[in-house]
Design a protein around this motif. Sequence first.
Motif: not given
Length: 214
Positions: A176-194
Amino acid sequence: KTMITTMKKSNATKNNQIANPPLDLNIETTASDYLSEPLLKRPSESNLTDTNSSNEDSVSTNPPTQKSRNINLILAYTFIAFSARSLWNQSVLSAFVYLIKNDDPKFVGILTGIMGTTQLLSSFPAGILADKFRRDTMLKIASVIGAIAAICTFAAAQSLNFVFLGSALAIWGLFWGICNTSILAMFADSIEDGERTHYFTQRTILQYLGNASG
């Protein structure tokens, strides 16, 4: 008479010179200088057509950005992962530990502390590595760790061994420590601003629904 005629002609010449003085040809700027300067050229219709066509080409070559497929995948993973976690880690795990340790509640707290501590300790280096390397690489490592944790949990449930179960939950905390950190970063990078507020709200809703399904 001749003298009178000559005087009249001279007077007429003087009056003409006064009325129409001679032009000064030594002035710095004359009409010929203005005519010799090049006039500003208006853009031709062909140039305007080329400019418009180039602008249309630049617009056509930059299509609107499409929604990343990572968004739907991460939203689906969130609901499935938290649904599965709620099934075995919330109510079922507590009852299982009670059966192993003769209804002693402190062992439930020990197992929960083991998993929470390993998750906390692994999230810091996982965040640093996710920023330094690729996010998908960290998720691949987390998937391997999650598979090992699932196998260890199944084996601990079969053997009714508390130490084995504690080790399995420690591996789950690492996952959970590795997965949650990485997947949240990828989720934020995949979304457009706004649009991050909209999709992060959806993920939070799916997380609560997954926890409630167990």
